[in-house]
Scaffold this motif. Sequence first.
Motif, PDB file in Angstrom:
ATOM      1  N   SER A   1       0.866  -1.177   0.000  1.00  0.00           N
ATOM      2  CA  SER A   1       0.000   0.000   0.000  1.00  0.00           C
ATOM      3  C   SER A   1       0.901   1.224   0.000  1.00  0.00           C
ATOM      4  CB  SER A   1      -0.905   0.003   1.228  1.00  0.00           C
ATOM      5  OG  SER A   1      -1.820   1.074   1.173  1.00  0.00           O
ATOM      6  N   LEU A   2       0.619   2.170  -0.867  1.00  0.00           N
ATOM      7  CA  LEU A   2       1.463   3.350  -1.031  1.00  0.00           C
ATOM      8  C   LEU A   2       0.917   4.519  -0.223  1.00  0.00           C
ATOM      9  CD1 LEU A   2       2.071   3.156  -4.889  1.00  0.00           C
ATOM     10  CD2 LEU A   2       3.735   2.639  -3.090  1.00  0.00           C
TER      11      LEU A   2
ATOM     12  N   VAL B   1       7.508  -0.058  -7.674  1.00  0.00           N
ATOM     13  CA  VAL B   1       6.195  -0.652  -7.420  1.00  0.00           C
ATOM     14  C   VAL B   1       5.368  -0.614  -8.699  1.00  0.00           C
ATOM     15  CG1 VAL B   1       4.045  -0.457  -6.107  1.00  0.00           C
ATOM     16  CG2 VAL B   1       6.237   0.023  -5.003  1.00  0.00           C
ATOM     17  N   GLN B   2       4.895  -1.789  -9.107  1.00  0.00           N
ATOM     18  CA  GLN B   2       3.994  -1.849 -10.259  1.00  0.00           C
ATOM     19  C   GLN B   2       2.575  -1.632  -9.771  1.00  0.00           C
ATOM     20  OE1 GLN B   2       4.603  -4.906 -13.214  1.00  0.00           O
ATOM     21  NE2 GLN B   2       2.412  -5.061 -13.621  1.00  0.00           N
ATOM     22  N   ARG B   3       1.926  -0.619 -10.327  1.00  0.00           N
ATOM     23  CA  ARG B   3       0.585  -0.275  -9.880  1.00  0.00           C
ATOM     24  C   ARG B   3      -0.409  -1.339 -10.308  1.00  0.00           C
ATOM     25  NH1 ARG B   3      -0.259   4.945  -7.827  1.00  0.00           N
ATOM     26  NH2 ARG B   3      -2.222   3.946  -7.312  1.00  0.00           N
ATOM     27  N   LEU B   4      -1.445  -1.510  -9.504  1.00  0.00           N
ATOM     28  CA  LEU B   4      -2.572  -2.371  -9.849  1.00  0.00           C
ATOM     29  C   LEU B   4      -3.708  -1.470 -10.286  1.00  0.00           C
ATOM     30  CD1 LEU B   4      -2.521  -4.904  -6.878  1.00  0.00           C
ATOM     31  CD2 LEU B   4      -1.914  -5.375  -9.242  1.00  0.00           C
ATOM     32  N   GLY B   5      -4.102  -1.577 -11.546  1.00  0.00           N
ATOM     33  CA  GLY B   5      -5.152  -0.713 -12.049  1.00  0.00           C
ATOM     34  C   GLY B   5      -4.637   0.685 -12.291  1.00  0.00           C
ATOM     35  N   ARG B   6      -5.562   1.597 -12.415  1.00  0.00           N
ATOM     36  CA  ARG B   6      -5.200   2.978 -12.711  1.00  0.00           C
ATOM     37  C   ARG B   6      -4.675   3.676 -11.469  1.00  0.00           C
ATOM     38  NH1 ARG B   6     -10.169   5.224 -16.495  1.00  0.00           N
ATOM     39  NH2 ARG B   6      -9.919   3.745 -18.198  1.00  0.00           N
ATOM     40  N   SER B   7      -3.879   4.694 -11.707  1.00  0.00           N
ATOM     41  CA  SER B   7      -3.383   5.493 -10.598  1.00  0.00           C
ATOM     42  C   SER B   7      -4.558   6.159  -9.890  1.00  0.00           C
ATOM     43  CB  SER B   7      -2.416   6.565 -11.097  1.00  0.00           C
ATOM     44  OG  SER B   7      -1.280   5.988 -11.675  1.00  0.00           O
TER      45      SER B   7
ATOM     46  N   VAL C   1      -8.078 -12.774   1.615  1.00  0.00           N
ATOM     47  CA  VAL C   1      -9.010 -12.353   0.577  1.00  0.00           C
ATOM     48  C   VAL C   1      -8.832 -10.878   0.257  1.00  0.00           C
ATOM     49  CG1 VAL C   1     -11.461 -12.154  -0.017  1.00  0.00           C
ATOM     50  CG2 VAL C   1     -10.652 -14.112   1.302  1.00  0.00           C
ATOM     51  N   THR C   2      -8.414 -10.080   1.261  1.00  0.00           N
ATOM     52  CA  THR C   2      -8.415  -8.627   1.118  1.00  0.00           C
ATOM     53  C   THR C   2      -7.113  -8.048   0.585  1.00  0.00           C
ATOM     54  OG1 THR C   2      -7.730  -8.425   3.425  1.00  0.00           O
ATOM     55  CG2 THR C   2     -10.080  -8.336   2.977  1.00  0.00           C
ATOM     56  N   ALA C   3      -6.075  -8.878   0.418  1.00  0.00           N
ATOM     57  CA  ALA C   3      -4.770  -8.325   0.044  1.00  0.00           C
ATOM     58  C   ALA C   3      -4.858  -7.532  -1.256  1.00  0.00           C
ATOM     59  CB  ALA C   3      -3.739  -9.440  -0.076  1.00  0.00           C
ATOM     60  N   PHE C   4      -5.525  -8.085  -2.276  1.00  0.00           N
ATOM     61  CA  PHE C   4      -5.609  -7.382  -3.555  1.00  0.00           C
ATOM     62  C   PHE C   4      -6.455  -6.121  -3.447  1.00  0.00           C
ATOM     63  CE2 PHE C   4      -4.130  -8.444  -7.814  1.00  0.00           C
ATOM     64  CZ  PHE C   4      -3.236  -9.459  -7.532  1.00  0.00           C
ATOM     65  N   SER C   5      -7.540  -6.173  -2.676  1.00  0.00           N
ATOM     66  CA  SER C   5      -8.412  -5.006  -2.588  1.00  0.00           C
ATOM     67  C   SER C   5      -7.757  -3.868  -1.823  1.00  0.00           C
ATOM     68  CB  SER C   5      -9.739  -5.381  -1.914  1.00  0.00           C
ATOM     69  OG  SER C   5      -9.528  -5.796  -0.585  1.00  0.00           O
ATOM     70  N   HIS C   6      -6.831  -4.177  -0.903  1.00  0.00           N
ATOM     71  CA  HIS C   6      -6.160  -3.137  -0.129  1.00  0.00           C
ATOM     72  C   HIS C   6      -4.866  -2.655  -0.781  1.00  0.00           C
ATOM     73  CE1 HIS C   6      -8.231  -4.510   3.856  1.00  0.00           C
ATOM     74  NE2 HIS C   6      -9.066  -3.962   2.995  1.00  0.00           N
ATOM     75  N   ALA C   7      -4.394  -3.380  -1.775  1.00  0.00           N
ATOM     76  CA  ALA C   7      -3.088  -3.067  -2.353  1.00  0.00           C
ATOM     77  C   ALA C   7      -3.189  -2.004  -3.436  1.00  0.00           C
ATOM     78  CB  ALA C   7      -2.454  -4.334  -2.929  1.00  0.00           C
ATOM     79  N   ASP C   8      -2.175  -1.151  -3.486  1.00  0.00           N
ATOM     80  CA  ASP C   8      -2.033  -0.197  -4.590  1.00  0.00           C
ATOM     81  C   ASP C   8      -1.138  -0.768  -5.683  1.00  0.00           C
ATOM     82  OD1 ASP C   8      -3.515   2.001  -3.448  1.00  0.00           O
ATOM     83  OD2 ASP C   8      -1.867   2.207  -2.036  1.00  0.00           O
TER      84      ASP C   8
ATOM     85  N   LYS D   1      -7.240   5.853   4.039  1.00  0.00           N
ATOM     86  CA  LYS D   1      -6.431   4.636   3.926  1.00  0.00           C
ATOM     87  C   LYS D   1      -5.930   4.298   5.316  1.00  0.00           C
ATOM     88  CE  LYS D   1      -3.770   3.711   0.481  1.00  0.00           C
ATOM     89  NZ  LYS D   1      -2.676   3.689  -0.528  1.00  0.00           N
ATOM     90  N   ALA D   2      -6.273   3.079   5.790  1.00  0.00           N
ATOM     91  CA  ALA D   2      -5.869   2.639   7.120  1.00  0.00           C
ATOM     92  C   ALA D   2      -5.000   1.402   7.002  1.00  0.00           C
ATOM     93  CB  ALA D   2      -7.095   2.347   7.979  1.00  0.00           C
ATOM     94  N   LEU D   3      -3.776   1.467   7.527  1.00  0.00           N
ATOM     95  CA  LEU D   3      -2.842   0.350   7.513  1.00  0.00           C
ATOM     96  C   LEU D   3      -2.617  -0.107   8.944  1.00  0.00           C
ATOM     97  CD1 LEU D   3      -0.199   1.709   4.961  1.00  0.00           C
ATOM     98  CD2 LEU D   3      -2.164   0.248   4.515  1.00  0.00           C
ATOM     99  N   ASN D   4      -2.890  -1.382   9.199  1.00  0.00           N
ATOM    100  CA  ASN D   4      -2.766  -1.935  10.543  1.00  0.00           C
ATOM    101  C   ASN D   4      -1.385  -2.564  10.702  1.00  0.00           C
ATOM    102  OD1 ASN D   4      -5.493  -1.236  10.902  1.00  0.00           O
ATOM    103  ND2 ASN D   4      -6.150  -3.173  10.010  1.00  0.00           N
ATOM    104  N   VAL D   5      -0.477  -1.815  11.316  1.00  0.00           N
ATOM    105  CA  VAL D   5       0.910  -2.285  11.465  1.00  0.00           C
ATOM    106  C   VAL D   5       1.327  -2.347  12.931  1.00  0.00           C
ATOM    107  CG1 VAL D   5       1.550  -1.388   9.194  1.00  0.00           C
ATOM    108  CG2 VAL D   5       1.860   0.056  11.218  1.00  0.00           C
ATOM    109  N   GLY D   6       0.397  -2.164  13.861  1.00  0.00           N
ATOM    110  CA  GLY D   6       0.737  -2.180  15.278  1.00  0.00           C
ATOM    111  C   GLY D   6       1.137  -0.805  15.787  1.00  0.00           C
ATOM    112  N   SER D   7       1.134  -0.690  17.115  1.00  0.00           N
ATOM    113  CA  SER D   7       1.430   0.612  17.733  1.00  0.00           C
ATOM    114  C   SER D   7       2.834   1.099  17.411  1.00  0.00           C
ATOM    115  CB  SER D   7       1.242   0.524  19.247  1.00  0.00           C
ATOM    116  OG  SER D   7      -0.107   0.308  19.578  1.00  0.00           O
ATOM    117  N   MET D   8       3.833   0.224  17.549  1.00  0.00           N
ATOM    118  CA  MET D   8       5.214   0.644  17.292  1.00  0.00           C
ATOM    119  C   MET D   8       5.411   1.011  15.826  1.00  0.00           C
ATOM    120  SD  MET D   8       6.661   0.701  20.194  1.00  0.00           S
ATOM    121  CE  MET D   8       8.374   0.924  19.720  1.00  0.00           C
ATOM    122  N   GLY D   9       4.777   0.242  14.920  1.00  0.00           N
ATOM    123  CA  GLY D   9       4.873   0.564  13.496  1.00  0.00           C
ATOM    124  C   GLY D   9       4.226   1.894  13.178  1.00  0.00           C
TER     125      GLY D   9
END
Length: 657
Positions: free
Chosen positions: A382-383, A431-437, A404-411, A468-476
């Motif tokens: 995710s960018l 990074v190769q984009r998925l779909g249009r910018s 299931v959600t990796a593709f839907s959340h990925a840029d 855009k919400a990325l769940n990487v933990g508190s320290m991340g």
Amino acid sequence: MATEDVRRFVAQAARQEQFLDVVSGEEARARFHRHLDLTPRGAESVTLAGALGRVLATDVVAGVDVPGFDRSVVDGFALRAADSLGAAEDNPIRLRLNDEVLAAGRAPALTVEPGTATVIATGGMLPRGADAVAMVEHTEPVETPDGSGGGLFIALSRPSTPGAFVAAAGSDIGRGEVVLWRGQVLTSREIGVLAAIGQAEVAVVRRPRVAILSTGDEIVAPGQPMRTGAVYDSNAAILAAAVAESGGEPVPLGIAADEDSALEALVAQGLECDALLLSGGTSKGAGDRSHRVVARLRDPGIVAHGVALKPGKPLCLAVTRGKPVVILPGFPTSAMFTFHSFVAPVIRALAGLPPAAVETVPATLPVRLGSERGRTEYVMVSLVQGAEEGALAAYPLSKGSGAVTAFSHADGFLAIDAQAEMVEAGTPVSVQRLGRSLAPADLIVVGSQCLGLNAVLGGLIAGGMTVKALNVGSMGGLAAARRGECDVAPIHLMDPETEAYNTPFLAPGLELVAGYRRMQGIVFRRGDPRFEGRAAAEAARAAAERPDCILINRNAGSGTRILADRLLGAARPTGYWTQAKSHNAVAVAVAQGRADWGLAIETAASLYGLGFLPLREEHYDFVIPAARRDRPAVRRFVEALESVEVADSLRGMGFAR
């Protein structure tokens, strides 16, 4: 019976020669295409109503002129340009009006003679004798000019030139002109052209029919009751939509059980289409039947089984009678990645579409990323906008190939070389984009995940904000805020020395906005005498001394893990090194009996019907980089967080303000 099944599986596994010929992605693709006919699948005629998005099978030649006659492009008066020479504000020229009004669609009956003009509307047909149109704004009505007798007249205050405000016949499209070319994708603009030349139907490339078959005893169709150990068939729906997006016509065949005769019958049915996609059963484990059935195909049959990619190693590519037959891995991310890499280009070619445009963007990897040597690994990312203008950070979406959600959340995705075992944080990547910018999100949230956060973000999204919400933990999240890669970082970190939450972890340039409180505690199955009715600390100490009492721990760097380590001290109970990445993951492991206890918030315990021993109320707060504090999206986030509506929603979910 179970023992016999185990013996059979072990004996079968001993005989397997799994993926004897693992080849590179390039080699697999070359073998596949070598045996395929990638020309379009013929033509069919469709009405204009059904032509949107279709591909023209032939050139379109106009059989008429557009416009089909000289027509006025303004409201005014058709006249002879020569009659207007010398007209000016102080020297108007008077013309007598003919007794005719030329509205659009009406054929002229009168000729414009010298010294006359005819009223004409926009779109009206220019009458004989006229060669120009004077705008009504450049004229004045005159009823009885001196010495000229009766009738209606106009006074021209500007001269006209031949052709003024006239669209000549054929000036847009000429008869015999090629207006659209074979291979063009029909959008609303092209459909308008077809309608303008009078075509009610158009010849388009026939969409390739692509059969889709899910396999596996564990697969359940959406809408059907779920059974233990089963999963809903998400792949069929995803693949059907992806086939349509690629220009094909999906033909769902349903779900095939792990039984050869039933699978063979459905494969034969699928081969009546232009292509066949199977999902699952391509590995060599127990119940994997698809590759065995496809192995019986000939002309030439399987051309590659096993590709040095991650995800996607089990991919099986076959061709029979010129038709592609592909067994995609059963895990959703693997299935979709291999589909877009190997199958979508084939469908596009059969549909007459050009190869999809590939867009790459430079970015920086903000975290260290491990890899497996020997396979090219593709990592969904995710960018987000970095601290510097135009700089992008690529956050890996490490949900695994079963997500299931990796593709839907990925840029987009980045590739890790087959010989690399590690990519260090800070490494520049492509990074190769998925779909249009896509335009960057209004609000970037990176940090700890919480169900309560939905109450805040949901209202903002409903109000038109993109998030855009990325769940990487508190320290991340804290690290992302320090680097200036997010607007908001949700955290719940307790300082072991002071027992204070969150403030001890702030660095210069970071601000803390108070969020809400949530109760952390021990979750367990109700009725378990090892926990029921006991205090949390006492129960934890007792459980840690029992080898048969299995813990499900949280991931290092999370606020809950810090709390767990403080609770356990030097103890390392059974299951300590088993790390879940969310409160829900802890709760479901306990609910299913894979673990006996763990630390999670009370809301998660309630969702799964678990017992709960309160341990500590923690602070779930929000770190905001000072440089982003005045951004409109951040201000709206803080306003929403402080609103009565969000407070009521949080209380309803079991959180406190």
